[in-house]
Scaffold this active site. Sequence first.
Site, PDB file in Angstrom:
ATOM      1  N   ASP A 186      -2.201 -14.422  20.122  1.00 57.58           N
ATOM      2  CA  ASP A 186      -3.081 -12.955  19.564  1.00 57.58           C
ATOM      3  C   ASP A 186      -3.472 -12.501  20.718  1.00 57.58           C
ATOM      4  O   ASP A 186      -3.917 -11.380  20.272  1.00 57.58           O
ATOM      5  CB  ASP A 186      -2.910 -12.942  18.291  1.00 57.58           C
ATOM      6  CG  ASP A 186      -4.096 -14.323  17.777  1.00 57.58           C
ATOM      7  OD1 ASP A 186      -4.561 -14.806  18.995  1.00 57.58           O
ATOM      8  OD2 ASP A 186      -4.678 -14.082  16.959  1.00 57.58           O
ATOM      9  N   GLU A 272     -14.394 -25.703  19.967  1.00 59.30           N
ATOM     10  CA  GLU A 272     -14.679 -25.984  21.710  1.00 59.30           C
ATOM     11  C   GLU A 272     -16.048 -26.168  22.280  1.00 59.30           C
ATOM     12  O   GLU A 272     -15.718 -27.308  23.346  1.00 59.30           O
ATOM     13  CB  GLU A 272     -15.103 -24.548  21.918  1.00 59.30           C
ATOM     14  CG  GLU A 272     -14.095 -22.693  21.222  1.00 59.30           C
ATOM     15  CD  GLU A 272     -13.803 -22.631  19.890  1.00 59.30           C
ATOM     16  OE1 GLU A 272     -14.551 -23.125  19.192  1.00 59.30           O
ATOM     17  OE2 GLU A 272     -12.834 -22.114  20.048  1.00 59.30           O
TER      18      GLU A 272
HETATM   19  N1  UDP Z   1      -1.505 -21.524  15.439  1.00 60.37           N
HETATM   20  C1  UDP Z   1      -1.110 -22.088  15.200  1.00 60.37           C
HETATM   21  N2  UDP Z   1      -0.224 -22.908  13.420  1.00 60.37           N
HETATM   22  C2  UDP Z   1      -0.978 -22.103  12.890  1.00 60.37           C
HETATM   23  C3  UDP Z   1      -2.403 -21.148  12.973  1.00 60.37           C
HETATM   24  C4  UDP Z   1      -2.638 -20.706  13.907  1.00 60.37           C
HETATM   25  O1  UDP Z   1      -0.314 -22.896  15.878  1.00 60.37           O
HETATM   26  O2  UDP Z   1      -1.112 -22.551  11.311  1.00 60.37           O
HETATM   27  C5  UDP Z   1      -1.586 -20.882  16.154  1.00 60.37           C
HETATM   28  C6  UDP Z   1      -1.973 -19.131  16.616  1.00 60.37           C
HETATM   29  O3  UDP Z   1      -0.350 -19.122  17.050  1.00 60.37           O
HETATM   30  C7  UDP Z   1      -2.757 -19.052  17.428  1.00 60.37           C
HETATM   31  C8  UDP Z   1      -3.862 -20.703  18.158  1.00 60.37           C
HETATM   32  O4  UDP Z   1      -3.215 -21.162  16.905  1.00 60.37           O
HETATM   33  O5  UDP Z   1      -1.835 -18.803  18.643  1.00 60.37           O
HETATM   34  C9  UDP Z   1      -4.888 -19.961  17.121  1.00 60.37           C
HETATM   35  O6  UDP Z   1      -4.752 -18.605  15.608  1.00 60.37           O
HETATM   36  P1  UDP Z   1      -4.938 -17.952  15.054  1.00 60.37           P
HETATM   37  O7  UDP Z   1      -4.747 -16.928  16.024  1.00 60.37           O
HETATM   38  O8  UDP Z   1      -4.298 -17.307  13.803  1.00 60.37           O
HETATM   39  O9  UDP Z   1      -6.901 -18.131  14.849  1.00 60.37           O
HETATM   40  P2  UDP Z   1      -7.864 -17.677  15.099  1.00 60.37           P
HETATM   41  O10 UDP Z   1      -7.797 -16.475  16.011  1.00 60.37           O
HETATM   42  O11 UDP Z   1      -8.120 -17.330  13.405  1.00 60.37           O
HETATM   43  O12 UDP Z   1      -8.981 -18.249  16.164  1.00 60.37           O
HETATM   44 MN    MN Z   2      -6.209 -15.825  17.048  1.00 57.98          MN
END
Ligand code: UDP
Ligand code: MN
Length: 322
Positions: A186, A272
């Site tokens: 995203d 990280e």
């Molecule tokens: N993701 C996943 N499983 C989940 C939630 C997220 O594989 O249950 C993936 C999501 O598609 C993205 C990454 O993990 O590529 C980080 O997730 P998200 O963007 O929701 O996290 P944030 O932006 O809040 O760190």
């Molecule tokens: Mn994200």
Amino acid sequence: MKSALLSRFFILLPWILIVILMLDVDTRRPAPPLTPRPYSVPYAGGRGGARSPPRRGLPGRSAEPRNVSRPPPPAPPLPTIYAITPTYSRPVQKAELTRLANTFRQVAQLHWILVEDAAARSELVSRLLARAGLPSTHLHVPTPRRYKRPGLPRATEQRNAGLAWLRQRHRHSRAHPGVLFFADDDNTYSLELFQEMRTTRKVSVWPVGLVGGRRYERPLVENGRVVGWYTGWRGDRPFAIDMAGFAVSLQVILSNPKAVFKRRGSQPGMQESDFLKQITTVEELEPKANNCTKVLVWHTRTEKVNLANEPKYRLDTVNIEV
Ligand code: UDP
Ligand code: MN
């Protein structure tokens, strides 16, 4: 007769001199550089495979021996960028992955490792990858139910699956250089970011926009070294950096075979730091993006879509993939 010839000769003489002079100037012009610009050539189209930068031909007319006898040295191999993307099924998934593929398709020598958070590979993602026009690997691993809770780190198992695949693939051959980068589905990535990370020797870092409750977070750099972090959230983290803010050379991944993302003992937001602690030190980090003063990646987040008006009965007559 004789004087007529002589006068003609004097009329022509300046022109002959001008032509000789121009030819001389032209052959003395320095030959154009023969080495292509490294690491900045966009992908020119076509499917898969390595895309080495185009090489300029010898200049047509200039037949000077130095160009003929000494061919240009071969361009160094372009390190492959391995982008590990965890992804999971939701209404916006195809839109996110389409946008990501459109970015990656413009990057030379990029291998997309897409890891589905699922018990099996989905049709939607398989079809999308098949049409993406990118070298890719399609993996899957489900997140255990107990870890699917708000506040817990996401995509731990998926990133580890990507790491395991990389190590497995390179267990025998260590020749070709590579760079690993964790690319969430995203975020928003500029093409310049890939030029920057391509030259990573061990671990490189750069700012990330729209994260940590600020417009951006960034490593603080003094005399070319990282000395601290500009962040609005938990500045005490050893590496106060988002997943999108660093890249690691393949060599470092291979020489630290046990480095993984951990569930146990890992606090939210520490993924990280926990990972980077296993493979590097702050002193060793290589600042990119003009000493970490440019934002080339944004931690954008897609709004949850409103499906309040989806019908429960009387569905559409066709079944359309969205
Ligand atoms: N993701 C996943 N499983 C989940 C939630 C997220 O594989 O249950 C993936 C999501 O598609 C993205 C990454 O993990 O590529 C980080 O997730 P998200 O963007 O929701 O996290 P944030 O932006 O809040 O760190
Ligand atoms: Mn994200």
